[in-house]
Design a protein around this motif. Structure first.
Motif, mmCIF file in Angstrom:
data_model
loop_
_atom_site.group_PDB
_atom_site.id
_atom_site.type_symbol
_atom_site.label_atom_id
_atom_site.label_comp_id
_atom_site.label_asym_id
_atom_site.label_seq_id
_atom_site.Cartn_x
_atom_site.Cartn_y
_atom_site.Cartn_z
ATOM 1 N N LEU A 1 0.852 -1.134 -0.089
ATOM 2 C CA LEU A 1 -0.108 0.074 -0.195
ATOM 3 C C LEU A 1 0.769 1.286 0.108
ATOM 4 O O LEU A 1 0.552 2.133 -0.503
ATOM 5 N N THR A 2 1.930 1.330 0.600
ATOM 6 C CA THR A 2 2.861 2.371 0.832
ATOM 7 C C THR A 2 3.758 2.823 -0.159
ATOM 8 O O THR A 2 4.147 3.794 -0.851
ATOM 9 N N VAL A 3 4.539 1.670 -0.654
ATOM 10 C CA VAL A 3 5.738 1.547 -1.467
ATOM 11 C C VAL A 3 5.284 1.690 -2.893
ATOM 12 O O VAL A 3 5.255 2.342 -3.902
ATOM 13 N N PHE A 4 4.791 0.248 -3.675
ATOM 14 C CA PHE A 4 4.788 -0.320 -4.839
ATOM 15 C C PHE A 4 3.613 -0.175 -5.376
ATOM 16 O O PHE A 4 3.721 0.377 -6.614
ATOM 17 N N LEU A 5 2.535 -0.227 -4.765
ATOM 18 C CA LEU A 5 1.294 -0.595 -5.638
ATOM 19 C C LEU A 5 0.725 0.742 -6.106
ATOM 20 O O LEU A 5 0.165 0.821 -7.222
ATOM 21 N N GLY A 6 0.750 2.017 -5.281
ATOM 22 C CA GLY A 6 0.480 3.311 -5.757
ATOM 23 C C GLY A 6 1.035 3.640 -7.137
ATOM 24 O O GLY A 6 0.373 4.057 -8.047
ATOM 25 N N PRO A 7 2.185 3.684 -7.132
ATOM 26 C CA PRO A 7 2.981 4.119 -8.382
ATOM 27 C C PRO A 7 2.987 3.318 -9.355
ATOM 28 O O PRO A 7 2.693 3.562 -10.601
ATOM 29 N N TYR A 8 2.973 1.904 -9.173
ATOM 30 C CA TYR A 8 2.671 0.967 -10.390
ATOM 31 C C TYR A 8 1.277 0.740 -10.882
ATOM 32 O O TYR A 8 1.307 0.721 -11.991
ATOM 33 N N LEU A 9 0.513 0.775 -9.947
ATOM 34 C CA LEU A 9 -0.894 0.898 -10.479
ATOM 35 C C LEU A 9 -1.306 2.179 -11.288
ATOM 36 O O LEU A 9 -1.990 2.110 -12.341
ATOM 37 N N ALA B 1 -6.187 9.227 -14.567
ATOM 38 C CA ALA B 1 -5.401 7.951 -14.392
ATOM 39 C C ALA B 1 -4.663 8.302 -12.887
ATOM 40 O O ALA B 1 -4.450 7.448 -12.080
ATOM 41 N N GLY B 2 -4.066 9.479 -12.442
ATOM 42 C CA GLY B 2 -3.552 9.635 -11.529
ATOM 43 C C GLY B 2 -4.467 9.572 -10.233
ATOM 44 O O GLY B 2 -3.788 9.589 -9.174
ATOM 45 N N SER B 3 -5.516 9.725 -10.454
ATOM 46 C CA SER B 3 -6.773 9.527 -9.079
ATOM 47 C C SER B 3 -7.096 8.119 -8.816
ATOM 48 O O SER B 3 -7.708 7.917 -7.758
ATOM 49 N N LEU B 4 -6.857 7.176 -9.895
ATOM 50 C CA LEU B 4 -7.434 5.892 -9.723
ATOM 51 C C LEU B 4 -7.139 5.319 -8.433
ATOM 52 O O LEU B 4 -7.864 4.649 -7.782
ATOM 53 N N PHE B 5 -5.762 5.244 -8.033
ATOM 54 C CA PHE B 5 -5.141 4.483 -6.818
ATOM 55 C C PHE B 5 -5.939 4.871 -5.512
ATOM 56 O O PHE B 5 -6.354 4.545 -4.882
ATOM 57 N N ALA B 6 -6.212 6.458 -5.359
ATOM 58 C CA ALA B 6 -6.790 7.015 -4.337
ATOM 59 C C ALA B 6 -8.197 6.610 -4.391
ATOM 60 O O ALA B 6 -8.847 6.175 -3.316
ATOM 61 N N SER C 1 -0.860 6.279 2.604
ATOM 62 C CA SER C 1 -1.056 5.431 1.366
ATOM 63 C C SER C 1 -0.853 6.319 0.081
ATOM 64 O O SER C 1 -0.612 5.651 -1.046
ATOM 65 N N GLN C 2 -0.695 7.548 0.050
ATOM 66 C CA GLN C 2 -0.614 8.528 -1.128
ATOM 67 C C GLN C 2 0.794 9.091 -0.960
ATOM 68 O O GLN C 2 1.285 9.598 -1.867
ATOM 69 N N ALA C 3 1.696 8.576 -0.079
ATOM 70 C CA ALA C 3 2.845 9.366 -0.096
ATOM 71 C C ALA C 3 3.859 8.969 -1.230
ATOM 72 O O ALA C 3 4.542 9.722 -1.865
ATOM 73 N N SER C 4 3.845 7.690 -1.622
ATOM 74 C CA SER C 4 4.502 7.220 -2.613
ATOM 75 C C SER C 4 4.248 7.907 -3.967
ATOM 76 O O SER C 4 4.873 8.109 -4.729
ATOM 77 N N VAL C 5 3.007 7.791 -4.194
ATOM 78 C CA VAL C 5 2.419 8.500 -5.505
ATOM 79 C C VAL C 5 2.964 10.079 -5.468
ATOM 80 O O VAL C 5 3.315 10.525 -6.431
ATOM 81 N N TYR C 6 2.799 10.727 -4.483
ATOM 82 C CA TYR C 6 3.201 12.167 -4.498
ATOM 83 C C TYR C 6 4.667 12.171 -4.608
ATOM 84 O O TYR C 6 5.055 13.130 -5.376
#
Length: 457
Positions: free
Chosen positions: A46-54, A77-82, A283-288
């Motif tokens: 949730l914190t590292v891989f899935l946000g940027p990868y998804l 597309a950038g909002s899908l994970f959230a 959950s959103q730190a890695s995406v940021y």
């Protein structure tokens, strides 16, 4: 431990005397290992891989304007994970009251914990198959895994007042978080080795990420065996009728019962607000970091690893601070730090890992402690015999009702196209949560719940 405290702990555990104390310590050690098992999902996935990868998978499937269309709805597309995180929590909201009521009515927490844990672990392991344009598969597996861990935590947290007396719960809860952060750090080191050396292992970058996602699910499932062997079910206070079928009726009864404990409800409201901010930052730190600051995946992994290492010290350190100044004051201090972290994050320069590491260090020092102390503080506010029901409400605040933060984050990006605007919007959760918590007279709340009032709280 004083004789009075030992007796109270024995009552909480359903045992008394030296043998009961040994059994209680054995259960506590087993209880720690569920944090050890499932925290890898929270960190690696949730914190590292899935946000940027998804997000990258969704962008690959997006149209010329940068939108994907799940169920025919235009989603940036950038909002899908959230949005997927938010949806998973809505699913958890539906399930948790049923599970909490079933656990209290039947006394069978352990089989329900096993079902939730292995559902989540299986969904996480299946993320190995997330590639190409399969953003819908990724969103679905995220929803299943995230809802499952929320349900499992209802049952896990409900054991705390049964295996620990009032005076020891801050320490037991903090050690549980420390176990979780230790496992998260260990697995992140292994992930870092695999990810940075993927070429030498004959893997592509995407393959390395998918393996890291899948192995988190395998770890979760493997170490769940330990608490399932050591924790034991208690007989319910009163026999229930149709436990699962009556879940919503039990929720109604629980909410009606909680009206008799308005101070407990006041704490839950405060926790709901500030923890919504905590969960969204996590959950959103890695995406940021990847999308707004342009940081590499290696930087994100090492930053979260730093969080994990410092969170162990932070959880234990804040537990000690709470013994001197009380849990409430310690939590309030941590919320001030959270607010400053978000303000600093808004102004972080792009492409500067050093500043991001400094922010990660600050997060690590307050993350584990604020969560552990909140859990232990709430355990004092639960009437005896209603642990799973009340902890289902707590878990709805912890994970289940933390849908608003990701939704606000996703909408802010959807409307502005700026992750900086999205991250600063979360300040309101910490400010409002601090105000609400400051108004709760916790000693009076503990007494009103019919529990012994600790010397420091």
């Amino acid at each position: 431990m004083s004789a009075e405290t030992a007796d109270t702990a024995g009552q909480a555990d359903g045992t008394a005397g030296p043998d009961g104390a040994v059994d209680r310590r054995r259960e506590q050690r087993g209880w720690y290992f569920y944090d050890f098992a499932c925290s890898v999902y929270s960190t690696s996935v949730l914190t590292v891989f899935l946000g940027p990868y998804l997000t990258s998978v969704a962008k690959a499937a997006a149209d010329a304007d940068g939108y994907v269309h799940p169920l025919g709805l235009p989603v940036r597309a950038g909002s899908l994970f959230a949005y997927a995180v938010s949806a998973s929590i809505v699913v958890a909201v539906i399930l948790m009251p049923v599970v909490g009521a079933a656990a209290d009515r039947t006394g069978r927490k352990k089989p329900l914990l096993a079902a939730a844990a292995y559902t989540g672990a299986t969904a996480t392991a299946a993320m190995f198959f997330l590639d190409g344009h399969r953003y819908l598969l990724g969103a679905f597996l995220l929803i299943v895994a995230n809802a499952s861990i929320s349900v499992s935590m209802v049952l896990y947290n409900a054991y705390l007042p049964q295996i620990a007396g009032p005076e020891e719960r801050d320490g037991v809860s903090s050690r549980g978080w420390a176990f979780g952060y230790t496992s998260g750090a260990l697995v992140l080191v292994l992930d870092l080795i695999l990810y940075t050396g993927h070429d030498s292992f004959g893997l592509s970058e995407q393959d390395a990420v998918r393996i890291c996602l899948a192995t988190a699910g395998l770890w979760w499932g493997a170490f769940t065996v330990v608490p399932l062997r050591r924790l034991r079910d208690r007989h319910p206070k009163a026999a229930g009728d149709g436990a699962v079928g009556s879940g919503w009726r039990q929720l109604t009864a629980t909410l009606r019962d909680m009206r008799r404990h308005p101070l407990t409800l006041s704490f839950l409201l405060a926790y709901l607000v500030y923890n919504d901010g905590v969960q969204t930052v996590i959950s959103q730190a890695s995406v940021y970091g990847s999308e707004e600051l342009g940081l590499s995946q290696t930087t994100l992994i090492t930053a979260v690893l730093l969080v994990q290492v410092l969170a162990v010290a932070g959880a234990l350190g804040m537990g000690r601070i709470a013994r001197v100044h009380g849990a409430k004051r310690t939590i309030l201090g941590s919320l001030v730090v959270w607010t400053l972290i978000l303000v600093a994050g808004y102004f972080l320069p792009a492409g500067s890992p050093v500043f991001f590491y400094a922010l990660a260090a600050a997060i690590g020092l307050v993350l584990g402690g604020s969560q552990a102390l909140s859990r232990s503080l709430f355990s004092h506010l639960v009437p005896r015999g209603k642990e799973a029901e009340y902890f289902s409400a707590y878990e709805m605040s912890d994970r289940g009702l933390s849908w608003l933060g990701p939704l606000v984050f996703g909408l802010a990006y959807q409307l502005t196209g700026s992750y900086r605007d999205a991250i600063i919007s979360l300040v309101i959760f910490f400010v409002a949560g601090s105000v609400l918590l400051a108004r709760v007279p916790v000693r009076q709340a503990v007494a009103a719940a019919g529990n012994p009032v600790p010397e420091r709280i």
